[in-house]
Design a protein around this motif. Structure first.
Motif, PDB file in Angstrom:
ATOM      1  N   ARG A 169       4.410  -8.149  -5.132  1.00  0.00           N
ATOM      2  CA  ARG A 169       5.845  -8.386  -5.351  1.00  0.00           C
ATOM      3  C   ARG A 169       6.266  -9.426  -4.329  1.00  0.00           C
ATOM      4  O   ARG A 169       6.154  -9.197  -3.110  1.00  0.00           O
ATOM      5  N   GLY A 185       8.032  -3.159  -9.606  1.00  0.00           N
ATOM      6  CA  GLY A 185       9.372  -2.730  -9.215  1.00  0.00           C
ATOM      7  C   GLY A 185      10.447  -3.329 -10.097  1.00  0.00           C
ATOM      8  O   GLY A 185      10.158  -4.021 -11.081  1.00  0.00           O
ATOM      9  N   PRO A 186      11.689  -3.069  -9.756  1.00  0.00           N
ATOM     10  CA  PRO A 186      12.803  -3.639 -10.524  1.00  0.00           C
ATOM     11  C   PRO A 186      12.866  -5.152 -10.353  1.00  0.00           C
ATOM     12  O   PRO A 186      12.292  -5.709  -9.410  1.00  0.00           O
ATOM     13  N   GLY A 187      13.552  -5.785 -11.271  1.00  0.00           N
ATOM     14  CA  GLY A 187      13.682  -7.233 -11.194  1.00  0.00           C
ATOM     15  C   GLY A 187      14.343  -7.689  -9.901  1.00  0.00           C
ATOM     16  O   GLY A 187      15.058  -6.922  -9.245  1.00  0.00           O
ATOM     17  N   ILE A 188      14.087  -8.918  -9.539  1.00  0.00           N
ATOM     18  CA  ILE A 188      14.636  -9.476  -8.298  1.00  0.00           C
ATOM     19  C   ILE A 188      15.769 -10.440  -8.657  1.00  0.00           C
ATOM     20  O   ILE A 188      15.589 -11.335  -9.496  1.00  0.00           O
ATOM     21  N   GLU A 189      16.912 -10.219  -8.032  1.00  0.00           N
ATOM     22  CA  GLU A 189      18.070 -11.067  -8.317  1.00  0.00           C
ATOM     23  C   GLU A 189      17.950 -12.407  -7.594  1.00  0.00           C
ATOM     24  O   GLU A 189      17.638 -12.444  -6.399  1.00  0.00           O
ATOM     25  N   TYR A 204      20.588 -14.443 -11.868  1.00  0.00           N
ATOM     26  CA  TYR A 204      19.525 -13.998 -12.771  1.00  0.00           C
ATOM     27  C   TYR A 204      18.803 -12.814 -12.146  1.00  0.00           C
ATOM     28  O   TYR A 204      18.677 -12.725 -10.914  1.00  0.00           O
ATOM     29  N   ARG A 205      18.320 -11.934 -13.012  1.00  0.00           N
ATOM     30  CA  ARG A 205      17.457 -10.849 -12.536  1.00  0.00           C
ATOM     31  C   ARG A 205      16.077 -11.112 -13.136  1.00  0.00           C
ATOM     32  O   ARG A 205      15.872 -10.927 -14.341  1.00  0.00           O
ATOM     33  N   LEU A 206      15.178 -11.574 -12.325  1.00  0.00           N
ATOM     34  CA  LEU A 206      13.896 -12.069 -12.809  1.00  0.00           C
ATOM     35  C   LEU A 206      12.780 -11.047 -12.573  1.00  0.00           C
ATOM     36  O   LEU A 206      12.781 -10.325 -11.566  1.00  0.00           O
ATOM     37  N   ARG A 207      11.839 -11.045 -13.519  1.00  0.00           N
ATOM     38  CA  ARG A 207      10.679 -10.156 -13.382  1.00  0.00           C
ATOM     39  C   ARG A 207       9.457 -10.962 -12.933  1.00  0.00           C
ATOM     40  O   ARG A 207       8.935 -10.756 -11.865  1.00  0.00           O
ATOM     41  N   ARG A 208       8.999 -11.828 -13.786  1.00  0.00           N
ATOM     42  CA  ARG A 208       7.865 -12.686 -13.422  1.00  0.00           C
ATOM     43  C   ARG A 208       8.193 -14.074 -13.951  1.00  0.00           C
ATOM     44  O   ARG A 208       7.988 -14.358 -15.122  1.00  0.00           O
ATOM     45  N   ALA A 209       8.725 -14.909 -13.073  1.00  0.00           N
ATOM     46  CA  ALA A 209       9.284 -16.172 -13.546  1.00  0.00           C
ATOM     47  C   ALA A 209       9.345 -17.185 -12.410  1.00  0.00           C
ATOM     48  O   ALA A 209       9.073 -16.873 -11.240  1.00  0.00           O
TER      49      ALA A 209
ATOM     50  N   ASP B  66       8.553 -11.640 -20.260  1.00  0.00           N
ATOM     51  CA  ASP B  66       8.468 -11.079 -18.908  1.00  0.00           C
ATOM     52  C   ASP B  66       9.336 -11.841 -17.904  1.00  0.00           C
ATOM     53  O   ASP B  66       9.356 -11.504 -16.728  1.00  0.00           O
ATOM     54  N   LEU B  67      10.015 -12.873 -18.356  1.00  0.00           N
ATOM     55  CA  LEU B  67      10.779 -13.674 -17.402  1.00  0.00           C
ATOM     56  C   LEU B  67      11.935 -12.886 -16.782  1.00  0.00           C
ATOM     57  O   LEU B  67      12.186 -12.966 -15.578  1.00  0.00           O
ATOM     58  N   PHE B  68      12.638 -12.139 -17.627  1.00  0.00           N
ATOM     59  CA  PHE B  68      13.866 -11.491 -17.168  1.00  0.00           C
ATOM     60  C   PHE B  68      13.717  -9.974 -17.161  1.00  0.00           C
ATOM     61  O   PHE B  68      12.970  -9.405 -17.966  1.00  0.00           O
ATOM     62  N   ASP B  69      14.444  -9.340 -16.264  1.00  0.00           N
ATOM     63  CA  ASP B  69      14.540  -7.881 -16.247  1.00  0.00           C
ATOM     64  C   ASP B  69      15.938  -7.513 -16.734  1.00  0.00           C
ATOM     65  O   ASP B  69      16.913  -7.662 -16.004  1.00  0.00           O
ATOM     66  N   SER B  76      16.763   0.892  -6.949  1.00  0.00           N
ATOM     67  CA  SER B  76      15.723   0.121  -6.280  1.00  0.00           C
ATOM     68  C   SER B  76      15.554   0.588  -4.837  1.00  0.00           C
ATOM     69  O   SER B  76      15.022  -0.117  -3.998  1.00  0.00           O
ATOM     70  N   THR B  79      12.052   0.568  -3.516  1.00  0.00           N
ATOM     71  CA  THR B  79      11.329  -0.694  -3.602  1.00  0.00           C
ATOM     72  C   THR B  79      11.948  -1.705  -2.646  1.00  0.00           C
ATOM     73  O   THR B  79      13.163  -1.872  -2.636  1.00  0.00           O
ATOM     74  N   ALA B  85      19.704 -12.208  -0.968  1.00  0.00           N
ATOM     75  CA  ALA B  85      19.303 -12.657  -2.305  1.00  0.00           C
ATOM     76  C   ALA B  85      18.741 -14.076  -2.254  1.00  0.00           C
ATOM     77  O   ALA B  85      19.375 -14.973  -1.680  1.00  0.00           O
ATOM     78  N   PRO B  86      17.584 -14.277  -2.851  1.00  0.00           N
ATOM     79  CA  PRO B  86      17.063 -15.649  -2.933  1.00  0.00           C
ATOM     80  C   PRO B  86      18.027 -16.538  -3.710  1.00  0.00           C
ATOM     81  O   PRO B  86      18.698 -16.072  -4.633  1.00  0.00           O
TER      82      PRO B  86
END
Lengths: 310, 91
Positions: A169, A185-189, A204-209, B66-69, B76, B79, B85-86
Motif C-alpha cells: 500500500r 485497504g480502503p481507497g486512498i484520497e 478522488y478516492r483511488l484504489r490502484r491508479a 480498479d482505478l477508483f474505490d 479505515s 489501515t 492527503a496526497p
C-alpha cells in the motif's frame, strides 16, 4: 514494519514517498538514479550525453531507453500533442536552467498572453523519428534532436518506483505525478489542487491508479521579447500554448499515461480536452476558475459490461 | 422514365464513392495523428492500449475498474494512510 514516509527534492521539484509497511530506501535510491540519468540540466547526465552524441544510434541505460519508449508512446497516445523532442524549443522559450521560483504572476501572464488557440501536432514531429530497441538499450534518433524528459520523465519515475513496491500500500508523488496502490485497504484520497483558489478542485478516492496534473501556473515568465511564457509548448509552433485551460488532471493506469493525457487535455483546450479525459476521468480548470470534472466513461462502461455479463 | 434508371444508378454510384473517399481520408488522418481532436478521441476510446507496454512501467493488466474505490465504507481505522492527503498539482 511500520509506515515509512520521505520527502526529497527530485525531478525538478519535490517528491513525497509513502509506503504503509515497508522500507523506502531502495525506492529513494532508484529515484535518485532516474533523476541523475534523465535531467537536462546536467551536461554529464545520460540524457544530455545522448542529446549531444554525434551518432544516430546510441547505446543507453535501460532507464534512458525506457524514457525514449515512453516518449514514443506519449506521442502516439496523444496524436502528436505530447512531444518530448522539443528540447531546443523549451530552451528558446526561456526555460534553459533549473526553475528557481515564480517570475510572473499567472493573472498578469493571462492578461498579456496572445489570443487563445488550441495546440496542434507538428507536421514534422520529432517523436516519430525516435526508435528504441526492445531491450531498451539502444536508441536511434536524428543527430541534433534534443530530448526533454519533463513531465514524461516524472511519470516514468513514478511508474518505475511503483513497480518496485508493487504488492503493498503506497503513494508515490513525484512532483505532482502520483502512483497510488491502496493494497487490500480502503481507497486512498487524492486531492486535486485548484491553482486559482484555496479549496480543492476535486477529491478522488483511488484504489490502484495513477493521477497527474499538467498546468501553467507554477512556471510562468517573460521571454526575451517581454511576452509571457510557460513550459507547455504547442508542437506546431514551438511556442507556449494558451488554450484557455490553466490546469488539467488525468486519472490513468500508469503515471506516464496520466501525464500524457493531462498534458494533451490542456493543449487541446476546454472542449477537446474533455474528450481526451473522457476515458478514465479527469479535471479541467479554466482561466476563469471554473472546474470541469470529466467522468470516467470507460470505467462506467466496464462496470456495466460486467453487470450485464453476470 | 426509361432514362431515369441509369441516372439514378450514376447518382448512387457517385454517392457511394464519395462516402468511401470521406471515410478513407478520415481513417488516414486518424492514423497519421494529423487531427488532435480525432487522435485524442481515438486514444481515449482505446483503453486497451496502455503506455506501460511501451515504457517498461507498471504492468498493463490493471483493469480500469480498479482505478477508483467507490465503496461507501469509511472504516479505515485499522489501515494506515499518509499523514496528509496526497495532492496532485502542476509543478
Amino acid at each position: 514494519m511500520s509506515a515509512d514516509e520521505r520527502i526529497v527534492e527530485a525531478m525538478g521539484g519535490q517528491a513525497r514517498l509513502w509506503v504503509a509497511d515497508g522500507d523506502l530506501s531502495a525506492a529513494q535510491e532508484l529515484l535518485a538514479e532516474i533523476e541523475a540519468r534523465l535531467t537536462r540540466f546536467d551536461p554529464a547526465s545520460d540524457l544530455c550525453r545522448l542529446n549531444a552524441d554525434p551518432s544516430q544510434a546510441v547505446a543507453v541505460d535501460p532507464i534512458v531507453g525506457g524514457f525514449v519508449g515512453a516518449a514514443i508512446a506519449a506521442g502516439r497516445r496523444s496524436g502528436g500533442l505530447v512531444d518530448s523532442t522539443l528540447g531546443q524549443e523549451i530552451v528558446a522559450a526561456g526555460y534553459g536552467e533549473h526553475w528557481t521560483g515564480p517570475a510572473l504572476a499567472l493573472d498578469a501572464a493571462l492578461s498579456d498572453a496572445p489570443a487563445r488557440a488550441v495546440a496542434r501536432p507538428a507536421r514534422a514531429a520529432g517523436w516519430r523519428s525516435l526508435w528504441v530497441s526492445p531491450e531498451r538499450t539502444l536508441v536511434r534518433r536524428p543527430v541534433g534532436l534534443a530530448l526533454d524528459s519533463g513531465g514524461i520523465g516524472k511519470g516514468l519515475a513514478a511508474d518505475l518506483l511503483a513497480d518496485h513496491l508493487r504488492g503493498g500500500r503506497f503513494v508515490l508523488d513525484i512532483g505532482g505525478d502520483l502512483a497510488v496502490d491502496a493494497g487490500d485497504g480502503p481507497g486512498i484520497e487524492v486531492v486535486v489542487e485548484h491553482p486559482l483558489g484555496d479549496a480543492p478542485a476535486h477529491v478522488y478516492r483511488l484504489r490502484r491508479a495513477a493521477i497527474a496534473t499538467s498546468g501553467i501556473q507554477r512556471r510562468v515568465w517573460r521571454d526575451r521579447d517581454g511576452a509571457p511564457a510557460h513550459h507547455l509548448l504547442d508542437p506546431a509552433t514551438g511556442r507556449p500554448a494558451w488554450t484557455g485551460v490553466v490546469s488539467a488532471t488525468a486519472v490513468a493506469r500508469t503515471a506516464v499515461e496520466a501525464e500524457t493525457l493531462a498534458k494533451a487535455a490542456l493543449l487541446s483546450g476546454p472542449l477537446a480536452g474533455r474528450r481526451v479525459l473522457a476515458g478514465m476521468g479527469g479535471v479541467l480548470i479554466l482561466e476563469d476558475g471554473r472546474v470541469d470534472v470529466v467522468p470516467a466513461l470507460a470505467v462506467v462502461a466496464a462496470r456495466a459490461h460486467r453487470a450485464v455479463a453476470r | 422514365m426509361k432514362s431515369a434508371a441509369p441516372a439514378a444508378r450514376w447518382v448512387a454510384t457517385i454517392t457511394v464513392i464519395a462516402v468511401l473517399m470521406v471515410f478513407s481520408v478520415l481513417a488516414l488522418r486518424v492514423k497519421l495523428g494529423d487531427d488532435p481532436a480525432i487522435g485524442a478521441t481515438s486514444a481515449s476510446a482505446d483503453t486497451s492500449a496502455t503506455t506501460s507496454a511501451d515504457t517498461t512501467s507498471s504492468d498493463d493488466s490493471a483493469s480500469v475498474e480498479d482505478l477508483f474505490d467507490d465503496s461507501t465504507s469509511s472504516d479505515s481505522s485499522s489501515t494506515s494512510s499518509p499523514s496528509s492527503a496526497p495532492t496532485t498539482r502542476a509543478s
